[in-house]
Design a protein around this motif. Sequence first.
Motif, PDB file in Angstrom:
ATOM      1  N   ALA A  73      21.013 -29.570  28.872  1.00 37.48           N
ATOM      2  CA  ALA A  73      22.409 -30.017  28.824  1.00 37.48           C
ATOM      3  C   ALA A  73      22.524 -31.521  28.582  1.00 37.48           C
ATOM      4  O   ALA A  73      23.552 -32.119  28.895  1.00 37.48           O
ATOM      5  N   TYR A  74      21.514 -32.127  28.001  1.00 36.84           N
ATOM      6  CA  TYR A  74      21.479 -33.578  27.814  1.00 36.84           C
ATOM      7  C   TYR A  74      22.643 -34.124  26.986  1.00 36.84           C
ATOM      8  O   TYR A  74      23.063 -35.252  27.182  1.00 36.84           O
ATOM      9  N   GLU A  75      23.147 -33.350  26.065  1.00 35.60           N
ATOM     10  CA  GLU A  75      24.236 -33.815  25.208  1.00 35.60           C
ATOM     11  C   GLU A  75      25.598 -33.723  25.888  1.00 35.60           C
ATOM     12  O   GLU A  75      26.564 -34.309  25.432  1.00 35.60           O
ATOM     13  N   LYS A  76      25.699 -32.975  26.989  1.00 42.24           N
ATOM     14  CA  LYS A  76      26.983 -32.754  27.659  1.00 42.24           C
ATOM     15  C   LYS A  76      27.093 -33.424  29.024  1.00 42.24           C
ATOM     16  O   LYS A  76      28.180 -33.759  29.461  1.00 42.24           O
ATOM     17  N   ILE A  77      25.949 -33.580  29.707  1.00 48.17           N
ATOM     18  CA  ILE A  77      25.966 -34.041  31.089  1.00 48.17           C
ATOM     19  C   ILE A  77      24.962 -35.169  31.283  1.00 48.17           C
ATOM     20  O   ILE A  77      23.814 -35.070  30.832  1.00 48.17           O
ATOM     21  N   ALA A  78      25.407 -36.229  31.962  1.00 47.32           N
ATOM     22  CA  ALA A  78      24.514 -37.332  32.328  1.00 47.32           C
ATOM     23  C   ALA A  78      24.332 -37.302  33.842  1.00 47.32           C
ATOM     24  O   ALA A  78      25.283 -37.054  34.582  1.00 47.32           O
ATOM     25  N   VAL A  79      23.111 -37.539  34.288  1.00 47.44           N
ATOM     26  CA  VAL A  79      22.796 -37.576  35.721  1.00 47.44           C
ATOM     27  C   VAL A  79      22.157 -38.928  36.015  1.00 47.44           C
ATOM     28  O   VAL A  79      21.152 -39.289  35.400  1.00 47.44           O
ATOM     29  N   THR A  80      22.757 -39.658  36.972  1.00 51.23           N
ATOM     30  CA  THR A  80      22.312 -41.005  37.291  1.00 51.23           C
ATOM     31  C   THR A  80      22.246 -41.191  38.798  1.00 51.23           C
ATOM     32  O   THR A  80      23.152 -40.768  39.513  1.00 51.23           O
ATOM     33  N   TYR A  81      21.181 -41.838  39.265  1.00 52.52           N
ATOM     34  CA  TYR A  81      21.151 -42.177  40.685  1.00 52.52           C
ATOM     35  C   TYR A  81      21.966 -43.445  40.893  1.00 52.52           C
ATOM     36  O   TYR A  81      22.148 -44.247  39.979  1.00 52.52           O
ATOM     37  N   SER A  82      22.505 -43.597  42.104  1.00 52.01           N
ATOM     38  CA  SER A  82      23.350 -44.758  42.378  1.00 52.01           C
ATOM     39  C   SER A  82      23.094 -45.280  43.776  1.00 52.01           C
ATOM     40  O   SER A  82      22.406 -44.647  44.580  1.00 52.01           O
ATOM     41  N   GLY A  83      23.719 -46.408  44.056  1.00 50.23           N
ATOM     42  CA  GLY A  83      23.761 -46.938  45.410  1.00 50.23           C
ATOM     43  C   GLY A  83      24.887 -46.252  46.161  1.00 50.23           C
ATOM     44  O   GLY A  83      25.388 -45.200  45.759  1.00 50.23           O
ATOM     45  N   CYS A  84      25.303 -46.876  47.232  1.00 50.99           N
ATOM     46  CA  CYS A  84      26.277 -46.295  48.145  1.00 50.99           C
ATOM     47  C   CYS A  84      27.574 -45.899  47.440  1.00 50.99           C
ATOM     48  O   CYS A  84      28.145 -46.665  46.673  1.00 50.99           O
ATOM     49  N   LEU A  85      28.036 -44.687  47.758  1.00 51.64           N
ATOM     50  CA  LEU A  85      29.302 -44.175  47.221  1.00 51.64           C
ATOM     51  C   LEU A  85      30.403 -44.157  48.278  1.00 51.64           C
ATOM     52  O   LEU A  85      31.514 -43.748  47.996  1.00 51.64           O
ATOM     53  N   GLY A  86      30.084 -44.549  49.506  1.00 49.43           N
ATOM     54  CA  GLY A  86      31.122 -44.645  50.525  1.00 49.43           C
ATOM     55  C   GLY A  86      30.834 -43.958  51.835  1.00 49.43           C
ATOM     56  O   GLY A  86      30.320 -44.580  52.751  1.00 49.43           O
ATOM     57  N   PRO A  87      31.138 -42.672  51.966  1.00 49.23           N
ATOM     58  CA  PRO A  87      31.040 -42.001  53.271  1.00 49.23           C
ATOM     59  C   PRO A  87      29.602 -41.590  53.614  1.00 49.23           C
ATOM     60  O   PRO A  87      29.232 -40.418  53.547  1.00 49.23           O
ATOM     61  N   CYS A  88      28.796 -42.571  53.996  1.00 49.42           N
ATOM     62  CA  CYS A  88      27.358 -42.359  54.203  1.00 49.42           C
ATOM     63  C   CYS A  88      27.034 -41.277  55.218  1.00 49.42           C
ATOM     64  O   CYS A  88      26.058 -40.551  55.066  1.00 49.42           O
ATOM     65  N   ASP A  89      27.830 -41.175  56.263  1.00 47.37           N
ATOM     66  CA  ASP A  89      27.540 -40.202  57.305  1.00 47.37           C
ATOM     67  C   ASP A  89      27.756 -38.760  56.851  1.00 47.37           C
ATOM     68  O   ASP A  89      27.391 -37.826  57.548  1.00 47.37           O
ATOM     69  N   LEU A  90      28.336 -38.571  55.661  1.00 40.71           N
ATOM     70  CA  LEU A  90      28.582 -37.224  55.138  1.00 40.71           C
ATOM     71  C   LEU A  90      27.621 -36.832  54.026  1.00 40.71           C
ATOM     72  O   LEU A  90      27.792 -35.796  53.407  1.00 40.71           O
ATOM     73  N   ASN A  98      19.348 -46.242  50.723  1.00 38.70           N
ATOM     74  CA  ASN A  98      18.406 -46.118  51.820  1.00 38.70           C
ATOM     75  C   ASN A  98      18.625 -47.267  52.796  1.00 38.70           C
ATOM     76  O   ASN A  98      18.629 -48.414  52.393  1.00 38.70           O
ATOM     77  N   ARG A  99      18.840 -46.921  54.047  1.00 41.06           N
ATOM     78  CA  ARG A  99      19.013 -47.918  55.101  1.00 41.06           C
ATOM     79  C   ARG A  99      18.016 -47.629  56.219  1.00 41.06           C
ATOM     80  O   ARG A  99      17.522 -46.512  56.329  1.00 41.06           O
ATOM     81  N   PRO A 100      17.790 -48.612  57.089  1.00 40.78           N
ATOM     82  CA  PRO A 100      16.891 -48.357  58.227  1.00 40.78           C
ATOM     83  C   PRO A 100      17.413 -47.202  59.082  1.00 40.78           C
ATOM     84  O   PRO A 100      18.628 -47.007  59.189  1.00 40.78           O
ATOM     85  N   PRO A 101      16.527 -46.467  59.722  1.00 47.30           N
ATOM     86  CA  PRO A 101      16.944 -45.309  60.528  1.00 47.30           C
ATOM     87  C   PRO A 101      17.983 -45.633  61.604  1.00 47.30           C
ATOM     88  O   PRO A 101      18.817 -44.805  61.916  1.00 47.30           O
ATOM     89  N   GLU A 102      17.959 -46.824  62.151  1.00 48.10           N
ATOM     90  CA  GLU A 102      18.894 -47.176  63.216  1.00 48.10           C
ATOM     91  C   GLU A 102      20.237 -47.705  62.708  1.00 48.10           C
ATOM     92  O   GLU A 102      21.119 -48.009  63.495  1.00 48.10           O
ATOM     93  N   HIS A 103      20.407 -47.779  61.394  1.00 49.83           N
ATOM     94  CA  HIS A 103      21.661 -48.305  60.844  1.00 49.83           C
ATOM     95  C   HIS A 103      22.826 -47.389  61.234  1.00 49.83           C
ATOM     96  O   HIS A 103      22.730 -46.171  61.112  1.00 49.83           O
ATOM     97  N   PRO A 104      23.957 -47.963  61.694  1.00 47.89           N
ATOM     98  CA  PRO A 104      25.078 -47.142  62.166  1.00 47.89           C
ATOM     99  C   PRO A 104      25.747 -46.281  61.086  1.00 47.89           C
ATOM    100  O   PRO A 104      26.336 -45.249  61.398  1.00 47.89           O
ATOM    101  N   ARG A 105      25.653 -46.688  59.822  1.00 50.47           N
ATOM    102  CA  ARG A 105      26.289 -45.898  58.762  1.00 50.47           C
ATOM    103  C   ARG A 105      25.401 -44.785  58.242  1.00 50.47           C
ATOM    104  O   ARG A 105      25.866 -43.908  57.518  1.00 50.47           O
ATOM    105  N   GLY A 106      24.123 -44.833  58.573  1.00 47.83           N
ATOM    106  CA  GLY A 106      23.214 -43.841  58.023  1.00 47.83           C
ATOM    107  C   GLY A 106      22.993 -44.074  56.538  1.00 47.83           C
ATOM    108  O   GLY A 106      23.351 -45.125  56.005  1.00 47.83           O
ATOM    109  N   SER A 107      22.429 -43.101  55.863  1.00 49.43           N
ATOM    110  CA  SER A 107      22.221 -43.226  54.416  1.00 49.43           C
ATOM    111  C   SER A 107      22.007 -41.856  53.798  1.00 49.43           C
ATOM    112  O   SER A 107      21.549 -40.920  54.460  1.00 49.43           O
ATOM    113  N   CYS A 108      22.335 -41.770  52.526  1.00 52.41           N
ATOM    114  CA  CYS A 108      22.134 -40.509  51.811  1.00 52.41           C
ATOM    115  C   CYS A 108      20.642 -40.197  51.650  1.00 52.41           C
ATOM    116  O   CYS A 108      20.252 -39.035  51.668  1.00 52.41           O
TER     117      CYS A 108
END
Length: 107
Positions: free
Chosen positions: A45-62, A14-24
């Motif tokens: 599907a707990y035994e097969k799949i893990a779901v985790t939130y993260s910080g920035c993964l790179g291409p924020c504008d996408l 999460n970044r401020p609305p005016e940030h040039p990179r945007g945010s997911c």
Amino acid sequence: MAKPQRHVFICTQNRPPEHPRGSCAAKGSSAVLQAFWAELQKRQAYEKIAVTYSGCLGPCDLGANVLVYPERVLYRGVTPADVDEIFTSHLEGGTPVERLIAADAIW
């Protein structure tokens, strides 16, 4: 807990609305994360799949961006409506959802 076959990371940066990179977060990643957690629970599907939130993964504008390991597939522009297809095709079936994959030049 068993070692998962696949691990899904959802960017919640999460970044401020005016940030040039945007945010997911500004592109709805919290709803995407909730949809993944709901689908995980629905499919038990707990035994097969893990779901985790993260910080920035790179291409924020996408964003919202979702990264799946071990295949190292980066999905861009993911919405809650895409989660069922990602689960069925990729996480359970092993076939990535081509229309959502970020181009190699991006990531």
